[in-house]
Every structure is written in structure tokens, then in C-alpha cells.
Design a protein around this motif. Structure first.
Motif, short mmCIF file in Angstrom:
data_model
loop_
_atom_site.label_atom_id
_atom_site.label_comp_id
_atom_site.label_asym_id
_atom_site.label_seq_id
_atom_site.Cartn_x
_atom_site.Cartn_y
_atom_site.Cartn_z
N ARG A 37 0.85 -1.19 0.00
CA ARG A 37 0.00 0.00 0.00
C ARG A 37 0.88 1.23 0.00
NH1 ARG A 37 -0.43 1.94 5.33
NH2 ARG A 37 0.54 0.56 6.87
N ILE A 38 0.27 2.38 -0.25
CA ILE A 38 1.00 3.65 -0.22
C ILE A 38 1.22 4.05 1.23
CG2 ILE A 38 1.00 6.06 -0.93
CD1 ILE A 38 -0.93 5.35 -3.14
N THR A 39 2.45 4.43 1.56
CA THR A 39 2.73 4.93 2.90
C THR A 39 3.46 6.26 2.81
OG1 THR A 39 4.82 3.70 3.01
CG2 THR A 39 2.86 2.62 3.91
N LEU A 40 3.30 7.05 3.84
CA LEU A 40 3.91 8.37 3.90
C LEU A 40 4.54 8.54 5.26
CD1 LEU A 40 4.11 11.11 2.29
CD2 LEU A 40 2.01 11.79 3.46
N VAL A 50 8.91 11.07 2.80
CA VAL A 50 9.06 9.95 1.87
C VAL A 50 7.71 9.30 1.60
CG1 VAL A 50 10.17 7.72 1.46
CG2 VAL A 50 11.39 9.51 2.73
N LEU A 51 7.42 9.15 0.32
CA LEU A 51 6.20 8.50 -0.15
C LEU A 51 6.62 7.16 -0.77
CD1 LEU A 51 3.09 9.02 -0.59
CD2 LEU A 51 3.71 9.83 -2.87
N THR A 52 6.21 6.06 -0.15
CA THR A 52 6.58 4.73 -0.64
C THR A 52 5.40 4.11 -1.36
OG1 THR A 52 8.12 4.46 1.21
CG2 THR A 52 7.46 2.47 0.04
N LEU A 53 5.68 3.59 -2.58
CA LEU A 53 4.61 3.07 -3.43
C LEU A 53 4.85 1.61 -3.80
CD1 LEU A 53 4.57 5.92 -6.13
CD2 LEU A 53 3.51 5.95 -3.88
N PRO A 54 3.77 0.85 -3.95
CA PRO A 54 3.91 -0.47 -4.58
C PRO A 54 4.33 -0.29 -6.03
CG PRO A 54 1.83 -0.29 -3.37
CD PRO A 54 2.40 1.09 -3.44
N SER A 60 0.00 9.33 -10.41
CA SER A 60 -1.08 10.29 -10.17
C SER A 60 -1.88 9.91 -8.92
CB SER A 60 -1.99 10.38 -11.39
OG SER A 60 -2.60 9.14 -11.67
N THR A 61 -2.05 8.60 -8.70
CA THR A 61 -2.73 8.13 -7.49
C THR A 61 -1.91 8.49 -6.25
OG1 THR A 61 -3.73 6.29 -8.70
CG2 THR A 61 -3.64 6.09 -6.30
N ALA A 62 -0.61 8.31 -6.38
CA ALA A 62 0.27 8.64 -5.26
C ALA A 62 0.24 10.14 -4.97
CB ALA A 62 1.70 8.20 -5.59
N GLN A 63 0.20 10.96 -6.02
CA GLN A 63 0.14 12.40 -5.83
C GLN A 63 -1.13 12.80 -5.09
OE1 GLN A 63 2.38 15.29 -7.24
NE2 GLN A 63 1.27 15.90 -5.38
#
Length: 247
Positions: A37-40, A50-54, A60-63
Motif C-alpha cells: 500500500r502507499i505509505t507516507l 518519503v512516499l513509498t509506493l507499490p 497520479s494516485t500517489a500524488q
């Protein structure tokens, strides 16, 4: 012969920007194959957001995720300890004692811990003004290496063990470590903590030369080397993050 041209996709940005209350916050983007999942997070050591993404999450979803947490980011950043640069007049701890950085002379000379004419503890630096920060850091790192070498030698002797190497660096995620090969690594920032804290960390990592785990047997080894280890360990948990604000 027709030559096919391969179009390279543009590299993904390493940062995105979140704007909250007219303030811009740069956010580092990292992809992790293991992320589900997205974590911040906001690093208490460096202040980095730090924004960690799968791997498959669209940027754009992360933004949008980061934008929706603008207020949270602002609140966390506001709580970070104020950074202290190594500049003349700044106060930094040395072995737990506050020392003022004194630009002693512009002529090149050794950096020393001493006392000012008024008796206050100072780190006296003799060099050109642009080099003060580097000289202070080099001095603290050298002092840390000296104290850690002495402590490791003492504790290793008590266990009849010999570490293969001792390294001092600016580690962020841990204060010390011991590899399976017997290489010990420490943060130079331990020199800013009270001496008992550095001594305990040396004992902790030396204990790993006998027990490469955190089992009950490991803690018995630690207790044999440093019986009152709970107090310096608690100090690090309470105040360790503050040491990262210097420099």
C-alpha cells in the motif's frame, strides 16, 4: 533496410510536491516491490518526507494520496527539532556537555575542545570561515572513533573476542551494527551523547560477536559487559533523535 526506433519512456520523477497553506513540501518518491500500500512518513532524523509506493501504483494516485495528507505533513514538519548548523556561535553537545563553536583563528590549526576565557566549554576551530562546518564534523568524528575504539577494545577483551573492523559513519537508521563477519559500525553522533551511551552501544555491538541475535542469551552477555544498560538504552530512545539535528 528500415531501422525501428525505440522510444524510451521518460524516467519517473523522484519527487512530487505537496502544497499546503501556501507552503511547498518536496516529497521523495520510492517504489518498493514488497510494498502493499502507499505509505507516507517524515523522517525525524533528516526531516525528509518519503512516499513509498507499490510497484504498480500510478504516480497520479500517489500524488492525490500525498495531497490529501498535506495537513498531516505540515504538522509533522512543524514538530521536527530545529536544525543546528556547525557555525561559529552555535552550541553542540560533546560527550553530553554543551560546547559553543568558537572560530579561534583564520590560520589553519587543530580543532580542540577547550574553555573560553570566561570558562565556558568551547570547540575552538582554526581555519578559514568556509571550512568551519567541515572541521567541526571531522573533529567530532575523530573523537567518536577514539572513544569507540577504546570502548570496543575493552569490551571485546572481556569476551576474548576480536572484531575484524570498526567503522564510524553518519548512520541514520541505527546507532550501531555488527555483521556476521565481525565488522562493527557506529554512528559518529554518539560522541554528542553522554559517555555512558557510547560505552553501552560499544558493549551492545561487541556482544553480537558472541550472539548474533537479540535472544535472552544475548542480553545476558550485554548485562555481563554493561550491567546498567537499561539507563543508556532508555536515553537513546528518549533523546537519540535530537542528535540528528546537528550539522
Amino acid at each position: 533496410m528500415r531501422v525501428a526506433l525505440l522510444r524510451r519512456s521518460a524516467p519517473e520523477p523522484t519527487h512530487v510536491t505537496v502544497i499546503h497553506a501556501d507552503t511547498c513540501y518536496p516529497v521523495t518518491v520510492r517504489r518498493r516491490a514488497a510494498a502493499r500500500r502507499i505509505t507516507l512518513r517524515v523522517s525525524s532524523a533528516t526531516g525528509e518526507i518519503v512516499l513509498t509506493l507499490p510497484e504498480r501504483t500510478d504516480l497520479s494516485t500517489a500524488q492525490r494520496f500525498a495531497d490529501s495528507h498535506g495537513a498531516w505533513i505540515a504538522a509533522r514538519v512543524a514538530k521536527l527539532p530545529e536544525r543546528v548548523a556547525f557555525v561559529p556561535g552555535a552550541t553542540v553537545p560533546l560527550r553530553g556537555v554543551p560546547h559553543r563553536i568558537l572560530h579561534w583563528s583564520t590560520a589553519s590549526g587543530p580543532t580542540v575542545a577547550t574553555t573560553a576565557p570566561d570558562g565556558a566549554p568551547v570547540i575552538a576551530v582554526s581555519c578559514g570561515l568556509p571550512h568551519v562546518a567541515r572541521r567541526v564534523r571531522d573533529f567530532l568524528e575523530a573523537e567518536a572513533r577514539r572513544d569507540l575504539t577504546a570502548a570496543v577494545t575493552r569490551h571485546a577483551g572481556a569476551l576474548a573476542r576480536t572484531p575484524k573492523r570498526l567503522t564510524v559513519r553518519d548512520t541514520r537508521s541505527r546507532w550501531g551494527s555488527c555483521s556476521a563477519a565481525g565488522h562493527l559500525n557506529f554512528s559518529w553522533r554518539l560522541i554528542m551523547a553522554p559517555p555512558a551511551v557510547l560505552d553501552y552501544l560499544a558493549a551492545h555491538e561487541v556482544a553480537h560477536l558472541a550472539e548474533m541475535n537479540h535472544s535472552d542469551r544475548f542480553w545476558r552477555v550485554v548485562a555481563g559487559l554493561y550491567p546498567d544498560y537499561e539507563e543508556p538504552e532508555a536515553w537513546l530512545k528518549r533523546h537519540g533523535t535530537e542528535l540528528h539535528r546537528y550539522g
